[in-house]
Motif scaffolding. Structure first.
Motif, PDB file in Angstrom:
ATOM      1  N   LEU A 126       0.845  -1.204   0.000  1.00 37.19           N
ATOM      2  CA  LEU A 126       0.000   0.000   0.000  1.00 37.19           C
ATOM      3  C   LEU A 126       0.875   1.247   0.000  1.00 37.19           C
ATOM      4  CD1 LEU A 126      -2.711   1.436   0.196  1.00 37.19           C
ATOM      5  CD2 LEU A 126      -2.717   0.975   2.669  1.00 37.19           C
ATOM      6  N   LEU A 127       1.968   1.219   0.781  1.00 41.19           N
ATOM      7  CA  LEU A 127       2.853   2.388   0.816  1.00 41.19           C
ATOM      8  C   LEU A 127       3.465   2.631  -0.562  1.00 41.19           C
ATOM      9  CD1 LEU A 127       5.140   3.538   3.615  1.00 41.19           C
ATOM     10  CD2 LEU A 127       6.043   3.509   1.302  1.00 41.19           C
ATOM     11  N   GLY A 128       3.841   1.557  -1.222  1.00 47.83           N
ATOM     12  CA  GLY A 128       4.385   1.686  -2.575  1.00 47.83           C
ATOM     13  C   GLY A 128       3.368   2.299  -3.519  1.00 47.83           C
ATOM     14  N   ALA A 129       2.113   1.837  -3.400  1.00 46.33           N
ATOM     15  CA  ALA A 129       1.070   2.274  -4.336  1.00 46.33           C
ATOM     16  C   ALA A 129       0.720   3.747  -4.182  1.00 46.33           C
ATOM     17  CB  ALA A 129      -0.185   1.415  -4.140  1.00 46.33           C
ATOM     18  N   VAL A 130       0.621   4.224  -2.946  1.00 48.08           N
ATOM     19  CA  VAL A 130       0.174   5.611  -2.757  1.00 48.08           C
ATOM     20  C   VAL A 130       1.321   6.592  -2.647  1.00 48.08           C
ATOM     21  CG1 VAL A 130      -1.978   4.890  -1.628  1.00 48.08           C
ATOM     22  CG2 VAL A 130      -0.005   5.528  -0.209  1.00 48.08           C
ATOM     23  N   ASP A 131       2.545   6.067  -2.439  1.00 50.71           N
ATOM     24  CA  ASP A 131       3.635   6.988  -2.138  1.00 50.71           C
ATOM     25  C   ASP A 131       4.868   6.723  -3.005  1.00 50.71           C
ATOM     26  OD1 ASP A 131       5.194   8.900  -0.954  1.00 50.71           O
ATOM     27  OD2 ASP A 131       5.076   8.128   1.076  1.00 50.71           O
ATOM     28  N   ALA A 132       5.588   5.616  -2.728  1.00 51.92           N
ATOM     29  CA  ALA A 132       6.897   5.435  -3.368  1.00 51.92           C
ATOM     30  C   ALA A 132       6.831   5.377  -4.894  1.00 51.92           C
ATOM     31  CB  ALA A 132       7.570   4.178  -2.819  1.00 51.92           C
ATOM     32  N   ALA A 133       5.785   4.751  -5.443  1.00 53.19           N
ATOM     33  CA  ALA A 133       5.737   4.580  -6.902  1.00 53.19           C
ATOM     34  C   ALA A 133       5.304   5.851  -7.635  1.00 53.19           C
ATOM     35  CB  ALA A 133       4.789   3.430  -7.263  1.00 53.19           C
ATOM     36  N   ILE A 134       4.774   6.806  -6.879  1.00 59.52           N
ATOM     37  CA  ILE A 134       4.199   8.008  -7.490  1.00 59.52           C
ATOM     38  C   ILE A 134       5.129   9.198  -7.245  1.00 59.52           C
ATOM     39  CG2 ILE A 134       2.110   9.460  -7.643  1.00 59.52           C
ATOM     40  CD1 ILE A 134       1.470   6.491  -8.057  1.00 59.52           C
ATOM     41  N   GLY A 135       5.450   9.935  -8.273  1.00 55.89           N
ATOM     42  CA  GLY A 135       6.152  11.193  -8.035  1.00 55.89           C
ATOM     43  C   GLY A 135       7.547  11.294  -8.615  1.00 55.89           C
ATOM     44  N   GLY A 136       8.087  10.170  -9.108  1.00 59.26           N
ATOM     45  CA  GLY A 136       9.330  10.268  -9.864  1.00 59.26           C
ATOM     46  C   GLY A 136      10.601  10.396  -9.053  1.00 59.26           C
ATOM     47  N   LYS A 137      10.536  10.107  -7.754  1.00 59.92           N
ATOM     48  CA  LYS A 137      11.790  10.099  -6.989  1.00 59.92           C
ATOM     49  C   LYS A 137      12.315   8.671  -6.940  1.00 59.92           C
ATOM     50  CE  LYS A 137      10.787  12.705  -3.083  1.00 59.92           C
ATOM     51  NZ  LYS A 137      11.245  13.134  -1.753  1.00 59.92           N
ATOM     52  N   THR A 138      13.581   8.501  -7.339  1.00 58.90           N
ATOM     53  CA  THR A 138      14.193   7.180  -7.224  1.00 58.90           C
ATOM     54  C   THR A 138      15.332   7.321  -6.229  1.00 58.90           C
ATOM     55  OG1 THR A 138      15.962   7.471  -8.839  1.00 58.90           O
ATOM     56  CG2 THR A 138      13.784   6.874  -9.697  1.00 58.90           C
ATOM     57  N   GLY A 139      15.785   6.217  -5.664  1.00 58.21           N
ATOM     58  CA  GLY A 139      16.878   6.394  -4.718  1.00 58.21           C
ATOM     59  C   GLY A 139      17.442   5.102  -4.192  1.00 58.21           C
ATOM     60  N   ILE A 140      18.710   5.210  -3.785  1.00 55.11           N
ATOM     61  CA  ILE A 140      19.360   4.116  -3.063  1.00 55.11           C
ATOM     62  C   ILE A 140      20.020   4.702  -1.815  1.00 55.11           C
ATOM     63  CG2 ILE A 140      19.716   2.648  -5.087  1.00 55.11           C
ATOM     64  CD1 ILE A 140      22.661   3.636  -5.093  1.00 55.11           C
ATOM     65  N   ASN A 141      20.405   3.810  -0.912  1.00 55.84           N
ATOM     66  CA  ASN A 141      21.025   4.250   0.344  1.00 55.84           C
ATOM     67  C   ASN A 141      22.543   4.176   0.215  1.00 55.84           C
ATOM     68  OD1 ASN A 141      18.348   4.264   1.286  1.00 55.84           O
ATOM     69  ND2 ASN A 141      18.511   2.149   2.008  1.00 55.84           N
ATOM     70  N   VAL A 142      23.220   5.263   0.514  1.00 61.34           N
ATOM     71  CA  VAL A 142      24.686   5.228   0.547  1.00 61.34           C
ATOM     72  C   VAL A 142      25.105   5.855   1.875  1.00 61.34           C
ATOM     73  CG1 VAL A 142      25.401   5.071  -1.860  1.00 61.34           C
ATOM     74  CG2 VAL A 142      24.589   7.239  -1.008  1.00 61.34           C
ATOM     75  N   GLN A 143      25.315   5.008   2.857  1.00 68.13           N
ATOM     76  CA  GLN A 143      25.521   5.405   4.260  1.00 68.13           C
ATOM     77  C   GLN A 143      24.217   5.978   4.813  1.00 68.13           C
ATOM     78  OE1 GLN A 143      29.136   7.727   3.811  1.00 68.13           O
ATOM     79  NE2 GLN A 143      30.338   5.922   4.388  1.00 68.13           N
ATOM     80  N   GLY A 144      23.738   7.070   4.281  1.00 67.80           N
ATOM     81  CA  GLY A 144      22.441   7.593   4.717  1.00 67.80           C
ATOM     82  C   GLY A 144      21.357   7.135   3.747  1.00 67.80           C
ATOM     83  N   LYS A 145      20.096   7.220   4.240  1.00 64.63           N
ATOM     84  CA  LYS A 145      18.970   6.740   3.445  1.00 64.63           C
ATOM     85  C   LYS A 145      18.686   7.659   2.248  1.00 64.63           C
ATOM     86  CE  LYS A 145      14.402   4.858   4.315  1.00 64.63           C
ATOM     87  NZ  LYS A 145      14.506   3.704   3.438  1.00 64.63           N
ATOM     88  N   ASN A 146      18.489   7.061   1.096  1.00 66.12           N
ATOM     89  CA  ASN A 146      18.095   7.787  -0.121  1.00 66.12           C
ATOM     90  C   ASN A 146      19.065   8.905  -0.495  1.00 66.12           C
ATOM     91  OD1 ASN A 146      15.729   6.249  -0.382  1.00 66.12           O
ATOM     92  ND2 ASN A 146      14.621   7.621   0.992  1.00 66.12           N
TER      93      ASN A 146
END
Ligand SMILES: NC(=O)c1ccc[n+]([C@@H]2O[C@H](COP(=O)([O-])OP(=O)(O)OC[C@H]3O[C@@H](n4cnc5c(N)ncnc54)[C@H](O)[C@@H]3O)[C@@H](O)[C@H]2O)c1
Ligand SMILES: [Zn+2]
Length: 354
Positions: free
Chosen positions: A135-155
């Protein structure tokens, strides 16, 4: 017997570079991802263990002569890692992937974040479609065009780039374990508190049993509207951070799941809103979060650490800490807050920051 696909709502977002991103929400609509675009001769399915069979079935059903391959990535945030990205690039090399080819990401927010990052950077950008399975992916992470990986700190590493397509199939969310459903509900009700009374009423009446057919499209609509107005997160998009200032700090200090921490953060922001901008909905907001089954007080936590973590919050600027507050439900406002204001917010969630 399989029902025919039902489309509930769709949107398109045009990003500044001219890309158009289509978002569809419905039931039985995942099959659309088995349709392969013209000219595409390779489809790489990125997935993760709990949903790997969904990806495998889509790959099997793929409608053309395209070569399909499915790869399972590490679960959760373990996937958002440079070594995993390197591994994904090597896999795409071995498939002789071209810019006409397509990545399909089937999984939660962590998986769509890393697949989006790989898609945005491999060959300077290949096509990608997301099928969020939380559900979090559907309403938040997948929407809006922000991509990211963690490098020491998150995103800490990422790019803004919309996927070509997002397909939210509510059939996939019906059987989510309750804890994942509650975590996603925190971001869904957040969209309600900042901008959509329909979501607020649905959760107020039914708690976690609120109809996904109602709350998911409405929450996506809030995020789409906000992102369209502010693609690069320079201003308005900040309202999506409601509950996240105290939330992030409690998430790290208490080791809570993100959604639970955001619920606590919204209670704190509600209390600060009451004293700073006359918000009258504090008690109603708290009751709705409780009805959903989300925490509204923090577990015992080091108050000093929470304070330090908030100081590092990325929404701090030279004038001090800025927070998203509510004048009323649906009326967010960004304000500087003082240490005294923060003490009020923390006290409301049981953190004594004397
Ligand atoms: N890009 C953005 O704008 C944005 C916004 C919010 C969050 N995020 C990112 O999203 C991630 C959190 O997303 P999430 O909450 O989906 O967590 P997640 O991706 O870590 O998934 C949580 C767990 O659920 C499992 N899972 C996935 N689908 C399932 C299903 N259908 N049934 C059972 N289990 C399933 C996953 O394998 C994982 O173990 C974080 O990395 C966060 O940084 C990104
Ligand atoms: Zn969040």
């Amino acid at each position: 017997m399989q029902q025919s696909p039902k489309l509930i709502r769709e949107w398109s977002i045009r990003s500044p570079d001219g890309y158009v991103s289509e978002i569809q929400v419905g039931r039985g609509v995942a099959v659309a991802l088995a349709g392969v675009p013209d000219r595409c001769s390779r489809v790489a399915f990125f997935t993760q263990p709990p949903v790997a069979t969904i990806a495998a079935n889509l790959a099997e059903a793929a409608s053309s002569d395209a070569v399909t391959d499915v790869r399972e990535f590490p679960d959760g945030d373990a996937a958002k890692d440079l070594a995993v990205v390197a591994d994904a690039y090597a896999w795409l090399n071995s498939l002789e992937f071209t810019r006409d080819d397509l990545i399909v990401a089937v999984g939660g927010g962590a998986l769509t974040d890393v697949a989006g990052f790989v898609a945005a950077t491999y060959l300077r950008g290949v096509q990608v479609a997301y099928l969020p399975t939380t559900l979090l992916g559907a309403v938040d992470a997948a929407i809006g065009g922000k991509t990211g990986i963690n490098v020491q700190g998150k995103n800490l590493a990422g790019v803004f780039r919309h996927p070509q397509k997002v397909i939210v199939d509510l059939d996939l969310l019906d059987e989510l374990p309750e804890a994942l459903l509650a975590e996603g509900a925190a971001e869904t009700i957040k969209a309600g508190f900042i901008a959509e009374p329909i979501i607020v009423s649905a959760y107020e009446a039914h708690g976690l049993g609120a109809s996904l057919d109602v709350v998911v499209p409405e929450a996506i609509a809030v995020k789409v509207r906000t992102v369209k107005a502010d693609f690069h997160e320079s201003g308005l998009r900040a309202i999506l951070n409601y509950g996240h200032t105290v939330g992030h700090a409690v998430e790290v200090a208490a080791g809570l799941p993100h959604g639970y921490a955001v619920a606590i953060g919204m209670v704190a922001a509600g209390a600060i809103s009451e004293v700073k901008v006359g918000f009258e909905g504090f008690e109603r907001q708290r009751k709705i979060l409780e009805k959903i089954g989300l925490p509204t007080v923090s577990p015992p936590v080091d108050a000093g650490l929470v304070g330090t973590l908030m100081g590092r919050d990325k929404k701090r600027d030279r004038g001090g800490l800025r927070m998203v507050l509510l004048k009323e439900f649906g009326q967010p406002i960004v304000r500087h807050v003082t240490d005294d204001d923060l003490r009020v917010g923390l006290a409301a969630v049981g953190i004594d920051a004397a």
